[in-house]
Design a protein around this motif. Structure first.
Motif, PDB file in Angstrom:
ATOM      1  N   ALA A  59       5.942  -6.660  -4.705  1.00 39.50           N
ATOM      2  CA  ALA A  59       5.613  -6.711  -3.276  1.00 39.50           C
ATOM      3  C   ALA A  59       5.635  -8.166  -2.835  1.00 39.50           C
ATOM      4  CB  ALA A  59       4.247  -6.090  -3.009  1.00 39.50           C
ATOM      5  N   ALA A  61       4.152 -10.737  -0.655  1.00 36.93           N
ATOM      6  CA  ALA A  61       2.891 -10.896   0.068  1.00 36.93           C
ATOM      7  C   ALA A  61       2.768 -12.315   0.632  1.00 36.93           C
ATOM      8  CB  ALA A  61       1.733 -10.607  -0.880  1.00 36.93           C
ATOM      9  N   VAL A  74      -2.329 -10.976   2.117  1.00 41.39           N
ATOM     10  CA  VAL A  74      -1.806  -9.892   2.948  1.00 41.39           C
ATOM     11  C   VAL A  74      -0.628  -9.266   2.206  1.00 41.39           C
ATOM     12  CG1 VAL A  74      -0.803  -9.276   5.170  1.00 41.39           C
ATOM     13  CG2 VAL A  74      -2.539 -11.088   5.043  1.00 41.39           C
ATOM     14  N   VAL A  75      -0.756  -7.979   1.887  1.00 40.50           N
ATOM     15  CA  VAL A  75       0.246  -7.271   1.095  1.00 40.50           C
ATOM     16  C   VAL A  75       0.845  -6.150   1.942  1.00 40.50           C
ATOM     17  CG1 VAL A  75       0.669  -6.020  -1.062  1.00 40.50           C
ATOM     18  CG2 VAL A  75      -1.142  -7.748  -0.965  1.00 40.50           C
ATOM     19  N   PRO A  76       2.157  -6.187   2.174  1.00 45.08           N
ATOM     20  CA  PRO A  76       2.797  -5.120   2.948  1.00 45.08           C
ATOM     21  C   PRO A  76       2.864  -3.830   2.114  1.00 45.08           C
ATOM     22  CG  PRO A  76       4.452  -6.597   2.084  1.00 45.08           C
ATOM     23  CD  PRO A  76       3.109  -7.187   1.716  1.00 45.08           C
ATOM     24  N   PRO A  77       3.249  -2.720   2.717  1.00 44.06           N
ATOM     25  CA  PRO A  77       3.379  -1.481   1.945  1.00 44.06           C
ATOM     26  C   PRO A  77       4.365  -1.663   0.786  1.00 44.06           C
ATOM     27  CG  PRO A  77       3.650  -1.051   4.287  1.00 44.06           C
ATOM     28  CD  PRO A  77       3.636  -2.537   4.122  1.00 44.06           C
ATOM     29  N   TYR A  78       4.073  -1.006  -0.320  1.00 44.40           N
ATOM     30  CA  TYR A  78       4.990  -1.006  -1.465  1.00 44.40           C
ATOM     31  C   TYR A  78       4.821   0.301  -2.218  1.00 44.40           C
ATOM     32  CZ  TYR A  78       1.074  -2.119  -4.598  1.00 44.40           C
ATOM     33  OH  TYR A  78      -0.100  -2.083  -5.301  1.00 44.40           O
ATOM     34  N   GLY A  87      -0.248   1.595   1.101  1.00 48.20           N
ATOM     35  CA  GLY A  87      -0.136   1.059   2.456  1.00 48.20           C
ATOM     36  C   GLY A  87      -0.474  -0.423   2.531  1.00 48.20           C
ATOM     37  N   GLU A  88      -0.172  -1.005   3.666  1.00 48.30           N
ATOM     38  CA  GLU A  88      -0.472  -2.426   3.878  1.00 48.30           C
ATOM     39  C   GLU A  88      -1.965  -2.675   3.753  1.00 48.30           C
ATOM     40  OE1 GLU A  88      -0.289  -5.669   7.451  1.00 48.30           O
ATOM     41  OE2 GLU A  88       1.419  -4.319   7.204  1.00 48.30           O
ATOM     42  N   ARG A  89      -2.308  -3.786   3.109  1.00 43.49           N
ATOM     43  CA  ARG A  89      -3.698  -4.170   2.929  1.00 43.49           C
ATOM     44  C   ARG A  89      -3.822  -5.685   3.047  1.00 43.49           C
ATOM     45  NH1 ARG A  89      -4.014   0.722   1.878  1.00 43.49           N
ATOM     46  NH2 ARG A  89      -5.389   1.849   0.521  1.00 43.49           N
TER      47      ARG A  89
END
Length: 111
Positions: A59, A61, A74-78, A87-89
């Motif tokens: 991912a 991030a 900040v991690v996008p969906p993967y 989901g994004e977190r």
């Protein structure tokens, strides 16, 4: 964008190895390839992070350090290696610890 006095003056992306297939409070990832791990641990700056999880999922991030709550990942969906969609977190960073030439990032709760 100016960063810390010892950090880079432009955005960079660095790999981070995570010991699990997903993130959670208390999870740890190790940032690799930082030009000055000691300076980054003392005063982190915003960077791009390529997270590689234990199941080889990846991912792209962002570690942001300019927010009012402190550093946030900040991690996008993967999708995990097993096909689970995450989901994004956004995660608060609990601490940065230098381990040799790497910097261990320990996550707190959701931002």
């Amino acid at each position: 964008m100016p960063e810390s006095a010892t950090g880079p003056s432009e955005a960079h992306t660095f790999p981070a190895l995570c010991a699990h297939t997903h993130l959670f409070p208390g999870a740890r990832c190790r940032l690799q390839g930082l030009p000055d791990p000691h300076a980054f641990t003392a005063r982190p700056w915003s960077i791009g992070v390529d997270l590689r999880f234990a199941d080889d999922a990846v991912a792209e991030a962002e570690l942001r350090t300019d927010g009012p709550r402190g550093p946030v990942l900040v991690v996008p969906p993967y999708t995990t290696g097993a096909g689970t969609r995450i989901g994004e977190r956004a995660w608060l960073i609990r601490e940065f610890t230098r381990v040799g030439r790497e910097v261990e990032v320990r996550l707190g709760g959701h931002a």
